[in-house]
Design an enzyme around this catalytic site. Sequence first.
Site, PDB file in Angstrom:
ATOM      1  CG  ASP A  75      -0.211  -0.063   2.535  1.00  0.00           C
ATOM      2  OD1 ASP A  75       1.030  -0.170   2.537  1.00  0.00           O
ATOM      3  OD2 ASP A  75      -0.890  -0.011   3.586  1.00  0.00           O
ATOM      4  CE  LYS A 126      -0.383   2.713  12.383  1.00  0.00           C
ATOM      5  NZ  LYS A 126       0.652   1.810  11.839  1.00  0.00           N
ATOM      6  CG  ASP A 188      -0.108   4.675   4.097  1.00  0.00           C
ATOM      7  OD1 ASP A 188      -0.900   4.026   3.380  1.00  0.00           O
ATOM      8  OD2 ASP A 188       0.003   4.487   5.313  1.00  0.00           O
TER       9      ASP A 188
END
Length: 215
Positions: A75, A126, A188
Amino acid sequence: RPFLAYQLASLLQHGITDIVLACSYRAEDIRGALGHEAQGADLRYVVEKEPLGTGGGVRNAVDLGRGTVFVLNGDVLSDADLTAMRRFHDTRAARVTILLARVADPTTYGLVDTGADGRIHRFREKPAPGEALTTDTVNAGVYIIDAELLSRMPADRPVSIEREFFPALIADGVACFGWCPPSSYWRDIGSPAAYRAAQMDLLDGRVQTPLTPPG
């Protein structure tokens, strides 16, 4: 033209012809869509019976005795110079090199802290809300990995390459480096808005690719 055609074209442009697609959901649709896009590539498909995660899927697809492999997330749209990335990897005797990108808001990505020579000191997937940010360089989803390192992942369960594999290598002192090219396109495409933006960037010529947009 399917998105993965642009990744195939980038790999072929840099002389990488032995290509494996790690598939799970709707693998036959992917095979059908890419059948005519793989000219010049030895394209193989490895289908997971159960989802193995971002790390387990790679371990499942790669011959662990075959030297060095490029790994691309499915992706990510990028025109990074993979030949230059491999040269960086070799000159530093790295065992892992991660493509890095600088982003305005890194909170939704894996943060990668490096030294002046590019050696990775910390990998944080993250960060939590309110956590202090020490860098704006993030994991861009393109890796060079010594294949034998993949055997460190257990084969009997899903494994996260970002949350388990990379942090464990860094903690063990394995030579892991981050490469942040000064000028290359990266996006992304994992949301409808980002996917549309990538389409417009391709049409506007902002992405360097050997393919011409259809139509």
